[in-house]
Each structure stands twice: as structure tokens, then as C-alpha cells.
Write a protein that holds these residues in place. Structure first.
Motif, PDB file in Angstrom:
ATOM      1  N   HIS A 292       0.805  -1.054  -0.263  1.00  0.00           N
ATOM      2  CA  HIS A 292      -0.113   0.051   0.001  1.00  0.00           C
ATOM      3  C   HIS A 292       0.847   1.409  -0.020  1.00  0.00           C
ATOM      4  N   GLY A 293       2.317   1.142  -0.071  1.00  0.00           N
ATOM      5  CA  GLY A 293       2.947   2.299  -0.545  1.00  0.00           C
ATOM      6  C   GLY A 293       3.532   3.165   0.933  1.00  0.00           C
ATOM      7  N   LEU A 294       3.263   2.307   2.075  1.00  0.00           N
ATOM      8  CA  LEU A 294       3.679   2.957   3.198  1.00  0.00           C
ATOM      9  C   LEU A 294       5.173   2.901   3.245  1.00  0.00           C
ATOM     10  N   ARG A 295       5.951   3.606   4.139  1.00  0.00           N
ATOM     11  CA  ARG A 295       7.279   3.683   3.774  1.00  0.00           C
ATOM     12  C   ARG A 295       7.979   2.762   5.255  1.00  0.00           C
ATOM     13  N   TYR A 296       7.276   2.671   6.003  1.00  0.00           N
ATOM     14  CA  TYR A 296       7.896   2.191   7.456  1.00  0.00           C
ATOM     15  C   TYR A 296       6.863   1.326   8.231  1.00  0.00           C
ATOM     16  N   ASP A 297       7.416   0.443   8.797  1.00  0.00           N
ATOM     17  CA  ASP A 297       6.510  -0.110   9.873  1.00  0.00           C
ATOM     18  C   ASP A 297       7.212   0.014  11.258  1.00  0.00           C
ATOM     19  N   SER A 298       6.352   0.053  12.518  1.00  0.00           N
ATOM     20  CA  SER A 298       7.052   0.043  13.791  1.00  0.00           C
ATOM     21  C   SER A 298       6.485  -0.866  14.731  1.00  0.00           C
ATOM     22  N   SER A 299       6.554  -2.046  14.498  1.00  0.00           N
ATOM     23  CA  SER A 299       5.883  -3.127  15.185  1.00  0.00           C
ATOM     24  C   SER A 299       6.950  -4.203  15.763  1.00  0.00           C
TER      25      SER A 299
ATOM     26  N   MET B 268      11.114  -6.006  17.031  1.00  0.00           N
ATOM     27  CA  MET B 268      12.000  -6.001  17.895  1.00  0.00           C
ATOM     28  C   MET B 268      13.366  -6.509  17.314  1.00  0.00           C
ATOM     29  N   GLY B 269      13.632  -6.545  16.331  1.00  0.00           N
ATOM     30  CA  GLY B 269      15.019  -7.133  15.710  1.00  0.00           C
ATOM     31  C   GLY B 269      16.262  -6.455  15.879  1.00  0.00           C
ATOM     32  N   ASP B 270      15.936  -5.176  16.291  1.00  0.00           N
ATOM     33  CA  ASP B 270      17.377  -4.233  16.449  1.00  0.00           C
ATOM     34  C   ASP B 270      16.837  -3.239  17.578  1.00  0.00           C
ATOM     35  N   ASP B 271      17.916  -2.351  17.563  1.00  0.00           N
ATOM     36  CA  ASP B 271      17.478  -1.028  18.296  1.00  0.00           C
ATOM     37  C   ASP B 271      17.888   0.180  17.239  1.00  0.00           C
ATOM     38  N   ARG B 272      18.262   0.014  16.221  1.00  0.00           N
ATOM     39  CA  ARG B 272      18.379   0.843  15.157  1.00  0.00           C
ATOM     40  C   ARG B 272      17.255   0.497  14.082  1.00  0.00           C
ATOM     41  N   PRO B 273      17.108   1.317  13.060  1.00  0.00           N
ATOM     42  CA  PRO B 273      16.355   1.081  11.755  1.00  0.00           C
ATOM     43  C   PRO B 273      16.936  -0.039  11.099  1.00  0.00           C
ATOM     44  N   TYR B 274      16.122  -0.636  10.531  1.00  0.00           N
ATOM     45  CA  TYR B 274      16.509  -1.714   9.593  1.00  0.00           C
ATOM     46  C   TYR B 274      15.554  -1.928   8.433  1.00  0.00           C
ATOM     47  N   ARG B 275      16.083  -2.388   7.361  1.00  0.00           N
ATOM     48  CA  ARG B 275      15.054  -2.543   6.121  1.00  0.00           C
ATOM     49  C   ARG B 275      14.530  -4.031   6.277  1.00  0.00           C
ATOM     50  N   VAL B 276      13.225  -4.073   5.933  1.00  0.00           N
ATOM     51  CA  VAL B 276      12.547  -5.382   5.559  1.00  0.00           C
ATOM     52  C   VAL B 276      12.135  -5.491   4.140  1.00  0.00           C
ATOM     53  N   ARG B 277      12.509  -6.596   3.480  1.00  0.00           N
ATOM     54  CA  ARG B 277      12.295  -6.932   2.045  1.00  0.00           C
ATOM     55  C   ARG B 277      10.988  -7.673   2.093  1.00  0.00           C
ATOM     56  N   ALA B 278       9.960  -7.034   1.377  1.00  0.00           N
ATOM     57  CA  ALA B 278       8.625  -7.696   1.191  1.00  0.00           C
ATOM     58  C   ALA B 278       8.439  -7.822  -0.486  1.00  0.00           C
ATOM     59  N   ALA B 279       7.512  -8.768  -0.634  1.00  0.00           N
ATOM     60  CA  ALA B 279       7.434  -9.060  -2.342  1.00  0.00           C
ATOM     61  C   ALA B 279       6.998  -7.737  -2.963  1.00  0.00           C
ATOM     62  N   ALA B 280       6.306  -6.990  -2.354  1.00  0.00           N
ATOM     63  CA  ALA B 280       5.930  -5.557  -2.958  1.00  0.00           C
ATOM     64  C   ALA B 280       6.804  -4.469  -2.825  1.00  0.00           C
ATOM     65  N   GLY B 281       7.851  -4.688  -2.222  1.00  0.00           N
ATOM     66  CA  GLY B 281       8.939  -3.674  -2.282  1.00  0.00           C
ATOM     67  C   GLY B 281       9.609  -3.586  -0.790  1.00  0.00           C
ATOM     68  N   GLU B 282      10.434  -2.736  -0.469  1.00  0.00           N
ATOM     69  CA  GLU B 282      11.351  -2.796   0.682  1.00  0.00           C
ATOM     70  C   GLU B 282      10.661  -1.444   1.540  1.00  0.00           C
ATOM     71  N   ILE B 283      10.635  -1.849   2.868  1.00  0.00           N
ATOM     72  CA  ILE B 283      10.185  -0.973   3.964  1.00  0.00           C
ATOM     73  C   ILE B 283      11.362  -0.744   4.840  1.00  0.00           C
ATOM     74  N   VAL B 284      11.293   0.312   5.823  1.00  0.00           N
ATOM     75  CA  VAL B 284      12.122   0.406   6.898  1.00  0.00           C
ATOM     76  C   VAL B 284      11.397   0.059   8.260  1.00  0.00           C
ATOM     77  N   GLU B 285      12.041  -0.737   9.120  1.00  0.00           N
ATOM     78  CA  GLU B 285      11.269  -0.958  10.285  1.00  0.00           C
ATOM     79  C   GLU B 285      12.106  -0.130  11.451  1.00  0.00           C
ATOM     80  N   LEU B 286      11.063   0.592  12.171  1.00  0.00           N
ATOM     81  CA  LEU B 286      11.678   1.270  13.411  1.00  0.00           C
ATOM     82  C   LEU B 286      11.204   0.497  14.621  1.00  0.00           C
ATOM     83  N   PRO B 287      12.266  -0.297  14.992  1.00  0.00           N
ATOM     84  CA  PRO B 287      11.875  -1.314  16.245  1.00  0.00           C
ATOM     85  C   PRO B 287      11.474  -0.609  17.444  1.00  0.00           C
ATOM     86  N   VAL B 288      10.617  -1.381  18.240  1.00  0.00           N
ATOM     87  CA  VAL B 288      10.192  -1.027  19.393  1.00  0.00           C
ATOM     88  C   VAL B 288      10.601  -2.091  20.743  1.00  0.00           C
TER      89      VAL B 288
END
Length: 288
Positions: free
Chosen positions: A147-154, A156-176
């Protein structure tokens, strides 16, 4: 030389406010709508806590991100716009605060898209998402990217931003993390059971200061998750103010909306993908 996502700061603070209102309780069962005391406890968030927090942020001159369920935005039509008008970000926080792990893929998609329709109808631009209760499914990232969103924040894989590759594109994860969530410190209701602890704001302030000090040392994202019906209460709001004052006094901490952190992370070649796939399960060892 490539620019770091931190922009020269030792750590970045992303203040996140989950404006859940009645949704976490109603997600446990529609019968709770008849519980007047419980509903008033939840309505305190958007009706009292949110205006107090917005005034605090104005005074401290710091930006924030408000994760709003579509149901809340729909029933309080001016709420999301009032947040954006103050220079803050409104982000997707499900429609009905049902965690994706409790739904089928079809139900998760319907809930996700229904919230987007609410925000589109109100002219609110959405760049990011946070799953209800942080309980993302393995396909949540696909919906976010599709749906064209840029990031998720759900996650806990790090304490810094990291990228998540999905079939529809790449998003940034902002970990909690649970240590930066006021729900674990303040949430209390007899029924439904959403928590059973009421900590002193002084203890919570000490916890958050200590975590910020560690994150300044290691160059992390301090992704704070607070709820207006919890941290909007007077003593807790003062603790939040004192935390912001402490971070500002450090001199090496930046404040940013989640969408701005995500864009900075996209521009930083050192922000790399982390594996995002379910573990292989041995049915003999992990039976259903």
C-alpha cells in the motif's frame, strides 16, 4: 561520505503516541461498551490526555508521531487533522485495534485497508504503520509495502532502523521494545485484564533516562511508545516533560517524527536488511 540516519546525533528520539481510546477494550469484546466506567477510562485519552500532550509538545518544541486506529479517527472526525495541524505525524494503527496474529490473512487485509480508507477520506497522508499490541504477522510487512507506506514500527529485531524486504517492495522497520512502552508501567484495569501495575512516574523516568544514556552510547533509535489515556495523566505527563528536558539537555540527541527517521534510514546505505521470515518448525519437536 554517506550521511548517517542519525544526522550527526548520538541518538534519535522518536516520540510515539498510540491514541487507542476505547479500541483496546472493545477489541476484547463488544460487551464492554456497556461498562461506563471502563469506557470513560479509555475516553480520557483523546478527550483529556491528548490535548495535554499536544500542549506539552508545543511548549517543548519537539515533533512526534501519533498512531491512530481508524475507528478512533472515524468517530472523532477532527482528531487526526488537529494533530497534523500542529506539525506532527498521524500513522496507521489498525482499524479496530485487533492484532494481526488474531486474524486470518483476509481479515488482516480488510482491517488494514478499512483504516486507510478512513484516513484517505479525511485527507490525512499516511507513511507508516504500527500493529495493534505490536503483534504483527509475517505478512504484515507485505501489506505495508503493497500500500505504499514507507515504514512499520512493530518489530524488535534491533535497536536501530533496519530494512525489511517484502515481495511488494522494501520498507524500513523502526523497532520497538517493552522497556520503552508506558503500557508496561501504568496499564491497569480490573476487566478486561490489560495490565495490573501502576508504577511511580519517578521510576519510569529513571528507566527511560537510563535507556537513553545507553542508546546515546551505542547510536540507537529511542522509539518511545506512550498512550494518552496513561501518560496523559498529570504526574505522568510531568515525567514525560522531564524526560524530554533531559534529552534536550544532553546536547547530542535529536527528535524526529517516525516518517522522517524512515526517510533518513532509506538514504543511509549502512541501514541494511535483516532476515524477516518465520522459523522452520520441526513438527516432531513443536507439535501444533
Amino acid at each position: 561520505m554517506a550521511r548517517s540516519w542519525r544526522g550527526g546525533a548520538a541518538a534519535v528520539v522518536a516520540l510515539g503516541f498510540d491514541v487507542d481510546a476505547e479500541t483496546p477494550v472493545l477489541a476484547q469484546g463488544g460487551r464492554y461498551a456497556a461498562h461506563a466506567s471502563t469506557m470513560s477510562h479509555q475516553a480520557y485519552g483523546p478527550d483529556v490526555g491528548l490535548p495535554r500532550i499536544l500542549a506539552l509538545l508545543d511548549e517543548m518544541e519537539v515533533p512526534a508521531t501519533f498512531f491512530v486506529p481508524g475507528w478512533v479517527a472515524e468517530r472523532r472526525p477532527g482528531l487526526a487533522a488537529s494533530i497534523v495541524e500542529r506539525g506532527h505525524e498521524v500513522a496507521h494503527h489498525s482499524y479496530a485495534h485487533r492484532p494481526p496474529t488474531s486474524m486470518s490473512p483476509e481479515e488482516e487485509r480488510a482491517d488494514f485497508e478499512r483504516a486507510l480508507e478512513v484516513f484517505a477520506g479525511q485527507g490525512i497522508e499516511i507513511a507508516g504503520h504500527r500493529a495493534a499490541l505490536w503483534e504483527a504477522s509475517w505478512t504484515t510487512a507485505e501489506l505495508v509495502a503493497e500500500h505504499g507506506l514507507r515504514y512499520d514500527s512493530s518489530l524488535m529485531g534491533d535497536d536501530r532502523p533496519y530494512r525489511v524486504r517484502a515481495a511488494a517492495g522494501e520498507i524500513v522497520e523502526l523497532p520497538v521494545h517493552w522497556s520503552l512502552d508506558d503500557w508496561e508501567q501504568y496499564a491497569f484495569l480490573p476487566e478486561p485484564h490489560v495490565g495490573s501495575v501502576i508504577e511511580s512516574p519517578h521510576k519510569v523516568l529513571e528507566l527511560w533516562r537510563a535507556e537513553l544514556d545507553g542508546m546515546r552510547h551505542y547510536g540507537c533509535l529511542f522509539n518511545l511508545c506512550v498512550h494518552p489515556f496513561l501518560s496523559g495523566r498529570p504526574g505522568r505527563a510531568l515525567a514525560l516533560r522531564r524526560f524530554i528536558e533531559y534529552a534536550q539537555e544532553c546536547g547530542d540527541v535529536a527528535f524526529a517524527r517516525c516518517r522522517d527517521v524512515a526517510e533518513a534510514a532509506f538514504a543511509d546505505p549502512d541501514v541494511r536488511p535483516r532476515p524477516h521470515r518465520p522459523p522452520l518448525v520441526d513438527p516432531d519437536v513443536h507439535p501444533h
